[in-house]
Design an enzyme around this catalytic site. Sequence first.
Site, PDB file in Angstrom:
ATOM      1  CG  HIS A 137      51.969  24.408 -11.371  1.00 52.44           C
ATOM      2  ND1 HIS A 137      53.300  23.705 -11.323  1.00 52.44           N
ATOM      3  CD2 HIS A 137      52.045  25.470 -10.574  1.00 52.44           C
ATOM      4  CE1 HIS A 137      54.041  24.443 -10.555  1.00 52.44           C
ATOM      5  NE2 HIS A 137      53.437  25.517 -10.442  1.00 52.44           N
ATOM      6  N   GLY A 188      50.408  20.542  -5.398  1.00 52.11           N
ATOM      7  CA  GLY A 188      51.684  21.084  -5.104  1.00 52.11           C
ATOM      8  C   GLY A 188      51.600  22.559  -4.921  1.00 52.11           C
ATOM      9  CG  HIS A 189      51.188  26.842  -6.668  1.00 48.04           C
ATOM     10  ND1 HIS A 189      50.164  27.436  -6.109  1.00 48.04           N
ATOM     11  CD2 HIS A 189      52.093  27.600  -7.036  1.00 48.04           C
ATOM     12  CE1 HIS A 189      50.560  28.937  -6.131  1.00 48.04           C
ATOM     13  NE2 HIS A 189      51.869  28.863  -6.835  1.00 48.04           N
ATOM     14  CG  HIS A 265      56.667  28.918  -3.767  1.00 44.30           C
ATOM     15  ND1 HIS A 265      55.473  29.393  -4.161  1.00 44.30           N
ATOM     16  CD2 HIS A 265      57.450  29.189  -4.912  1.00 44.30           C
ATOM     17  CE1 HIS A 265      55.289  30.002  -5.469  1.00 44.30           C
ATOM     18  NE2 HIS A 265      56.664  30.014  -5.814  1.00 44.30           N
ATOM     19  CD  GLU A 317      59.555  31.536  -7.714  1.00 41.90           C
ATOM     20  OE1 GLU A 317      58.494  31.275  -7.463  1.00 41.90           O
ATOM     21  OE2 GLU A 317      59.970  31.777  -8.871  1.00 41.90           O
ATOM     22  CD  GLU A 333      55.876  35.251  -7.567  1.00 40.70           C
ATOM     23  OE1 GLU A 333      56.706  34.249  -6.989  1.00 40.70           O
ATOM     24  OE2 GLU A 333      54.878  34.875  -8.277  1.00 40.70           O
ATOM     25  CB  CYS A 335      51.982  35.928  -6.980  1.00 41.55           C
ATOM     26  SG  CYS A 335      51.725  36.022  -8.856  1.00 41.55           S
ATOM     27  CB  CYS A 412      52.217  33.838 -11.919  1.00 40.04           C
ATOM     28  SG  CYS A 412      54.030  34.220 -11.442  1.00 40.04           S
ATOM     29  CB  CYS A 413      53.569  39.019 -11.084  1.00 40.78           C
ATOM     30  SG  CYS A 413      54.367  38.042 -10.139  1.00 40.78           S
TER      31      CYS A 413
HETATM   32 ZN    ZN Z   1      53.641  35.857  -9.787  1.00 39.75          ZN
END
Ligand code: ZN
Length: 651
Positions: A137, A188-189, A265, A317, A333, A335, A412-413
């Site tokens: 990350h 990766g993200h 994801h 996820e 989710e 996000c 995160c959200c």
């Molecule tokens: Zn989130």
Amino acid sequence: MGYRKFSSVSIADVRITDPFWRKYIDVITESSIPYLWNALNDNVPGAAASHAIDNYKIAAGLCEGDYYGPVFQDSDVSKWVEGAALSLFHDRDERLEALVDYTVDVISAAQQPDGYLNSYYTIKEPGRRWTTLREGHELYCAGHLMEAAVAYFKATGKRKLLDTACRYADLICRTFGEGPDKIKGYAGHPEIELALVKLYETTGKTQYLETAKYFIDQRGQEPNYFDMETSRYKGEYFNPNLLDFGLQYGQAHRPVREQSEAVGHAVRAMYLYTGMADIAMRYDDEELLKALKRIWQSVTKEKMYITGAIGSTEFGESFSGPYDLPNDRAYAETCASIGLMMFANRMLEMELDAQYADVMELALYNVVLGSMALDGKAFFYVNPLEVYPEKCVRRDCQHVLPERQKWFSCSCCPPNAIRTVLSVGNYAYSVSEDAFNIHLFIGADASVKIKGKQVEMHAESGYPLDGHVRYMVKLDSPIDFSINIRIPQWSKNTKISVNGEPCEVEKAQKGYLAIKRCFRNGDVIDAELDMNTAVYRASEKVRENAGKVAVRRGPFVYCAESTDNGENLHLVRIDARAQMKAEYDAALLNGITKICVKGSRMKYNDNKGGMLYYTDHEIVETPLDIVLIPYYAWANRGSNEMRVWIEEKNR
Ligand code: ZN
């Protein structure tokens, strides 16, 4: 003309006046932002620890201690800074600005001499920079830092965080790419891609755009970087299940131009597609655009809930297979739906097609708003379409919570929802040299340049409580241009008039009615959207929803709660043919339009022995007046059952 035909209007140029959105902006400014600041500093009793500000302080040598939290904890601070910056666009607040300045000082103090800035790797594993891209990350956190820096610079003109972010971006550009001694990897993200494009748009430095393109082009190429990294990396991954998810998890299973199905994801996917769209429109990249259109269809025609939620399985996820949309085990989710809005927003910059804006609106009014408590102090990470609280304690459903949480260990959200709601003006409109596009119906004053001249668009709206929106054009001298107004797919009978003269709405193309004329100061456009309630059924391929219906009014999907309808919602049947009554209730849930509809409650009699299975039965149906509320307002009256899809009474 290139692929980028329109630009979204900056939130600096849209002043929100509408009571519905103003209420959210005020709640976020007065409650959520101070609340999240306290959460980031571990000052909310009963909330999960964050330690995010302390992590930066430790990395900067400002205090002693150890790193705490997931490896991406830095991004929560960046999203808070971005949210705070966006709130300053709406209301200048010296105290908040001073708090952000302080935070910027702390973040910047943690920057290493070469520009590197990540508290986890600085504190815990300084020798392992860029060695775990698949999961580390670093690039994701860097991207959020860049987005925060751009927002704060635009809101205040202050350069410190922007300069910090640019130093870091310069290091990233020196580190990744073609050429000897450069790393041939990618995040990766995803997130860095869209963030570098924002930084490029703000600074004009083309190397940021080029590096964003490199990350997009390189993803999924053979030999696969993540496979090579996995075989090199001898340590444990942060997430022990990471390798089970496969390369699809981070959409790195094949080059992005060859992808057609939304997989892996869901948040990673949406951020990647947004970055791909950013690159497609700036390089006029036909292959990339074609891939995005295929993927868009995969998401919205096969893998999206009726609420605009995506990512139906907790495993990774992730997206599941087409039409696999379980209501009570949904991951969905927040996000991911925010990412879907960003993806839609970018597609609208390339093509005026209401399918994008329809989905953007759906995700915003249902999932994003629904993720926040009405008081702005509690949040959903997972947004299910059906909840039976006792089931949520079961292992396979533990990710589904019946009530919003104060904070999450992976949080995160909440700040993501806040920054999205605060930038609603940015999603509402886009412009070109000779067009003003209306995507969302929001009361606001927008100020844009058309043909080099200033045009003010004043919008007054009762939406979403009613369907009327009035636009008044203000300009110094007449200008020939087009106002393209979206005709939502759900609005079956839309009326639009210019200065009282009705328009031929059936001439709308791809869901937008073009009003082309020489606009004069004071011209008025009235839009009357069809706010009748509508009954929806799912495709028969969605096994979960056979025999069930959902109700929608305008942008809102509705749900039943046991607070209004009694427990055991699985025994409630709705009469989909009955007249539905939409009724505004100012006292309910901060003022909502509830829907009252006839239905029944089933009772299975004659099971005298309380058998699990039995044959002699009589089903008694008693009439029930069902009350439905907008999905976004659910779970604001304590833990209770909820259902979006309700069994239909026999036809
Ligand atoms: Zn989130």
